[in-house]
Design an enzyme around this catalytic site. Structure first.
Site, PDB file in Angstrom:
ATOM      1  N   CYS A   1      -9.938   2.232  -7.953  1.00  9.65           N
ATOM      2  CA  CYS A   1      -8.857   2.949  -7.277  1.00  9.65           C
ATOM      3  C   CYS A   1      -7.601   3.005  -8.127  1.00  9.65           C
ATOM      4  CB  CYS A   1      -8.550   2.305  -5.928  1.00  9.65           C
ATOM      5  SG  CYS A   1      -8.209   0.539  -6.011  1.00  9.65           S
TER       6      CYS A   1
ATOM      7  N   SER B   1     -12.215   7.375   0.854  1.00 10.19           N
ATOM      8  CA  SER B   1     -11.761   8.694   0.439  1.00 10.19           C
ATOM      9  C   SER B   1     -10.629   9.206   1.323  1.00 10.19           C
ATOM     10  CB  SER B   1     -12.923   9.692   0.512  1.00 10.19           C
ATOM     11  OG  SER B   1     -13.303   9.908   1.863  1.00 10.19           O
TER      12      SER B   1
ATOM     13  N   GLU C   1      -6.266   2.694   2.519  1.00 10.16           N
ATOM     14  CA  GLU C   1      -6.086   2.924   1.088  1.00 10.16           C
ATOM     15  C   GLU C   1      -6.973   4.098   0.731  1.00 10.16           C
ATOM     16  OE1 GLU C   1      -7.496   1.086  -3.089  1.00 10.16           O
ATOM     17  OE2 GLU C   1      -6.776  -0.405  -1.644  1.00 10.16           O
TER      18      GLU C   1
END
Length: 483
Positions: free
Chosen positions: A263, A203, A226
């Site tokens: 994602c 997150s 990421e």
């Protein structure tokens, strides 16, 4: 290599010692270690899939495919390092006649040292204990300490056991790999002086907190995070006129895949105002079932996110309901719609990721308004264009290139190929770096350049020796020499 009785400081000390061995090991040796891990995971795939399904509810088919992707990644990196270009070997011979005289300079990429890797919740194999971060770091000679994800802790522990035993049996040094768990251990891992870089998938709040820790250390280190990604999709009027139903079916399949927990889920879809696409998408979505989510925390957050979007002015619910119990019944798809003008008025509220099977249609009045609203979209992993072959979308592509690491045409962003050309990264908050976390060049994150000036041949890495004993691609005196 995963001895639970060792303290974190003992694990990082062992990793530091192992780094001396792994840095000196040949590419062939390290490739053997990676292939051994891949073989061991394949041999235990059925057991691992059963554990993973019990902890994540992702289903045996999806998880079996993910094991194959994970072992494929390991084998890819074995090929990457034996091919040799990853070293970026460069030789410039001395030129005493130059003004000023030029020395003999030879440059190569070297491993940076022990690396911390944080597992992701949504890919319990491919972005977890033996995932791409771990594989790419081990490939270039960096020992790895993985912080397990609490959402699949039992799987993490069993995977780590298999990885450690495979490495040991293949002759890798003690200390090359270890597993820790718990938030406190993860925080301490980032702050440990022995750790030289961090790989993270998760997150924005969690990643940003760790990023700040990594960069505020007495010795700041790279943090390859990421984080969040909205993955905008732009559909032109001509494309909708030609194939609205087909596009609606493709979008419905993409944003609901894996309960919207990819994602690369397309979270924003820009369409011309006044079309029937919203109705087509509602039709394509109506039979998509609810699906279990990865953790109780994620399941609790999904309805809260839906209600937050639905409460905003000038936002309509196209299909689905925001009143759902994702924990008890699974997450059901929801499609929202609003106008580009509304997004321009409240970008911070509408351009926020909602993790789960939901997407937001944004109607634009024309190219100028589309450009204005795209300028508000945060950095993303992907951006997608659906247009007709005879349309000039070059200006649009230029803008999307500025906000995403991968630009797709007439496809959907869910699904990330693991190969040499892949770029899985983008401007913040998609990632905190310029590098990819998927594909061959992911190894570059865990290397640093070193140049040797007028060095005797005996001390040089084989890749820099005059006769090119490794037979790898190099740049010599400005010319690329393949072998």
């Amino acid at each position: 290599m995963t001895t639970a009785t060792l303290s974190l400081s003992e694990l990082t000390a062992a990793a530091t010692e192992a780094a001396k061995v792994t840095a000196a090991a040949s590419d062939a040796e390290r490739a053997g270690w990676l292939n051994a891990v891949a073989d061991a995971l394949d041999a235990n795939a059925a057991e691992l899939v059963e554990i993973a399904d019990s902890e994540t509810s992702l289903g045996a088919a999806r998880l079996t495919g993910e094991v194959a992707r994970t072992t494929g990644q390991l084998r890819l990196f074995a090929r990457v390092i034996t091919e040799g270009s990853y070293l970026e070997a460069v030789i410039d011979h001395a030129d005493p006649s130059a003004t000023p005289p030029k020395p003999d300079l030879r440059r190569i990429l070297r491993p940076i040292g022990p690396v911390a890797v944080f597992s992701a919740s949504n890919f319990p194999f491919a972005f977890s204990v033996a995932g791409g971060d771990t594989a790419s770091a081990l490939a270039v000679g960096c020992p790895v300490i993985v912080k397990a994800h609490s959402g699949h802790l039992r799987l993490s522990e069993r995977t780590a056991e298999i990885v450690a035993e495979a490495l040991r049996s293949a002759g890798a040094p003690e200390g090359i790999f270890a597993l820790v768990s718990g938030r406190e251990q993860g925080t301490a891992l980032v702050q440990d002086p022995a750790i030289k870089a961090v790989g993270f998938t998760g997150s924005i709040p969690g990643g940003r907190a760790l990023f700040d820790l990594a960069t505020s250390r007495p010795e700041p280190i790279p943090f390859y995070g990421e984080l969040g990604s909205l993955n905008p999709v732009v559909i032109t009027g001509a494309a909708l006129a030609e194939r609205s139903g087909q596009l609606a079916a493709g979008l419905a399949a993409s944003f609901t895949m894996g309960a919207g927990q990819f994602c690369t889920k397309p979270g924003l879809v820009f369409i011309p105002a006044g079309t029937s696409f919203a109705a087509d998408l509602a039709e394509a979505t109506k039979d998509k079932p609810a699906a279990g989510m990865l953790t109780d925390r994620i399941a609790e957050a999904y309805p809260d996110g839906l209600r937050s979007v639905a409460s905003l002015p000038d936002v309509a619910v196209v299909s689905g309901t925001v009143d759902q119990d994702a924990g008890a019944n699974g997450a059901a798809p929801v499609v929202f719609s609003t106008s580009a003008a509304n997004v321009l008025q409240r970008p911070d509220e509408l351009l926020e990721e909602c993790f789960g099977p939901t997407t937001l249609l944004i109607e634009y009045s024309g190219p100028e308004e589309l450009s204005q609203v795209l300028a508000k979209v945060p950095g993303s992993l992907t951006a997608t264009v659906h247009a007709q072959p005879d349309e000039d979308v070059s200006a649009l592509v230029d803008q999307l290139t500025g906000l995403a690491g991968r630009v797709l045409f007439d496809g959907w962003p869910t699904g990330v190929a693991v190969n040499w050309a892949q770029q899985h990264g983008g401007p913040y908050p998609a990632t905190t770096s310029l590098f990819t976390s998927v594909g061959a060049t992911a190894v570059r994150r865990f290397q640093r350049p070193v140049a040797y000036q007028d060095a005797p041949e005996a001390v040089l890495h084989p890749a820099l020796r005059e006769g090119n004993p490794l037979g790898i691609p190099r740049r010599v005196d400005g010319e690329l020499v393949l072998r």
